[in-house]
Design an enzyme around this catalytic site. Structure first.
Site, PDB file in Angstrom:
ATOM      1  CB  THR A 170       0.113  -4.216   5.791  1.00  0.00           C
ATOM      2  OG1 THR A 170       0.153  -3.928   4.399  1.00  0.00           O
ATOM      3  CG2 THR A 170       0.461  -2.965   6.565  1.00  0.00           C
ATOM      4  N   GLY A 172      -1.065  -9.262   6.450  1.00  0.00           N
ATOM      5  CA  GLY A 172      -2.425  -9.760   6.538  1.00  0.00           C
ATOM      6  C   GLY A 172      -3.284  -9.285   5.383  1.00  0.00           C
ATOM      7  CG  ASP A 173      -4.241  -5.142   4.870  1.00  0.00           C
ATOM      8  OD1 ASP A 173      -5.481  -5.058   4.912  1.00  0.00           O
ATOM      9  OD2 ASP A 173      -3.495  -4.579   5.687  1.00  0.00           O
ATOM     10  CE1 TYR A 174      -0.235  -5.240  -0.729  1.00  0.00           C
ATOM     11  CE2 TYR A 174       0.824  -5.195   1.416  1.00  0.00           C
ATOM     12  CZ  TYR A 174       0.437  -4.544   0.267  1.00  0.00           C
ATOM     13  OH  TYR A 174       0.703  -3.217   0.100  1.00  0.00           O
ATOM     14  CB  ALA A 177      -5.664  -8.947  -1.138  1.00  0.00           C
TER      15      ALA A 177
END
Length: 372
Positions: A170, A172-174, A177
């Site tokens: 995933t 996009g999340d990392y 973040a």
């Protein structure tokens, strides 16, 4: 007597209040914890949604453990007036408030920026949103596959002619973040200089658009959608994966001199002249790869790695995750480590890729049990 103890971590003394779920805000806060921040994670009685994702280690979610080391957890019932007061009190004590809740959720909890700033004027207020803190899509909900689709990433992922594909992680999340943690660190430096807090906003979709800078550069220059290249690079050739007798390997030729060395090492100096010049190699990529494919398919991955590495050429193996865990350089870099969790017991997890003055920036505190 000389003091040999390590110096304080870069964010030692910084308190972070995390109001997060799943990955983006939790991973951001974990990065800050790795850098020495005191992170207090506020969870509802049911816990972060990530606690419900298997597989489980003695009842503890491996997924949750991967993004929450180095924190303390407190349970707050956000549905009650007392709970909302407790949450605001936590925000009032923090240097940084970070969240990735759905659009409007922090407002409904009484944790909007103006409410928090009223009790904590110099706070760094950081939000990770789906499409942006405001604008026409601000209220849309989203999850990683949506951002991969609507950033253009899926249209470019996969082999030529294949349907749109997604990355395994995933991403996009990392990436969002990490961008948020970077923005927070910059805001902390700015506060030291000016005495004023600031707001940090990061969009998951924007983060995926930005991380495709090279692909977007092609589209800006040509005005057209770039073609998929699979494992190959759109900028360099040969630069892709090849099959060997026992697996797969990748090579990355980044200059004409590299290409000359490759051809000489493979015993095919006759390929140098007809494919000399990177622009020419890109134009004739299919013919070049057709010549190289049977060569690499004639021997083992180890054979080619030894040969090409000795020649100074960039190359690598295609590894499974268990193979990565057993890699000697990965162990030397302390990227795999074990810790004792109060509920899960001995758990194997990942280290941090960041080092400062030769020391890995990784919190030594395991992920918290709910309310611990």
């Amino acid at each position: 007597m000389t003091d040999t103890s390590p110096p304080p971590a870069p964010l030692s003394g910084v308190r972070v209040a995390e109001f997060g779920n799943l990955i983006a805000a939790p991973f951001c806060a974990m990065l800050l914890a790795d850098l020495g921040a005191d992170v207090v994670k506020a969870e509802p009685p049911s816990g972060d949604l990530g606690r419900g994702f298997g597989p489980y280690i003695n009842g503890e979610s491996a997924f949750f453990l991967s993004t929450n080391r180095g924190k303390r957890s407190i349970v707050i019932d956000f549905r009650t007036e007392d709970g909302r007061a407790q949450a605001l009190e936590l925000a009032a004590s923090a240097d940084v408030v970070v969240s990735n809740l759905r659009h409007g959720a922090m407002d409904r909890l009484g944790l909007d920026e103006s409410s928090v700033r009223a009790v904590n004027p110099d706070v760094i207020y950081a939000t990770v949103s789906a499409f942006g803190a405001d604008g026409p899509y601000a209220a849309r909900t989203g999850i990683d596959i949506i951002f991969q689709a609507e950033s253009g990433m899926m249209s470019l992922t996969g082999e030529p002619g294949s349907p749109p594909g997604k990355t395994a992680t995933t991403i996009g999340d990392y990436v969002a973040a990490t961008n948020t943690a970077l923005g927070i660190c910059a805001a902390l430096v700015d506060r030291d200089r000016t005495g004023k807090g600031s707001r940090v906003d990061v969009s998951l979709r924007d983060s995926l658009i930005a991380v495709q800078a090279g692909w977007n550069a092609i589209a800006f220059a040509t005005g057209e959608q770039p073609e998929k290249t699979g494992t190959a690079s759109p900028f360099l050739a040969p630069n892709r994966m090849f099959e060997t007798t026992d697996g797969q390997m990748v090579i990355a030729i980044v200059s004409d001199r590299h290409f000359e060395i490759l051809c000489e090492t493979l015993g095919r100096p006759d390929l140098i002249e007809p494919f000399f010049g990177n622009d020419h190699r890109l134009a004739e990529r299919a013919e070049l790869e057709e010549a190289l494919t049977p060569i690499f398919a004639s021997a083992t991955t180890a054979h080619w790695l030894d040969l090409l590495t000795a020649a100074g050429l960039p190359c690598g193996r295609v590894l499974t995750l268990p193979e990565v865990w057993n890699d000697p350089q990965v162990h030397h870099n302390e990227m795999i480590h074990s810790y004792d969790h109060p509920a899960a017991g001995l758990v194997r997890g990942l280290g941090s890729p960041i080092r400062i003055d030769g020391r890995q920036t990784r919190s030594q505190t395991p992920p918290p049990p709910l309310g611990g």
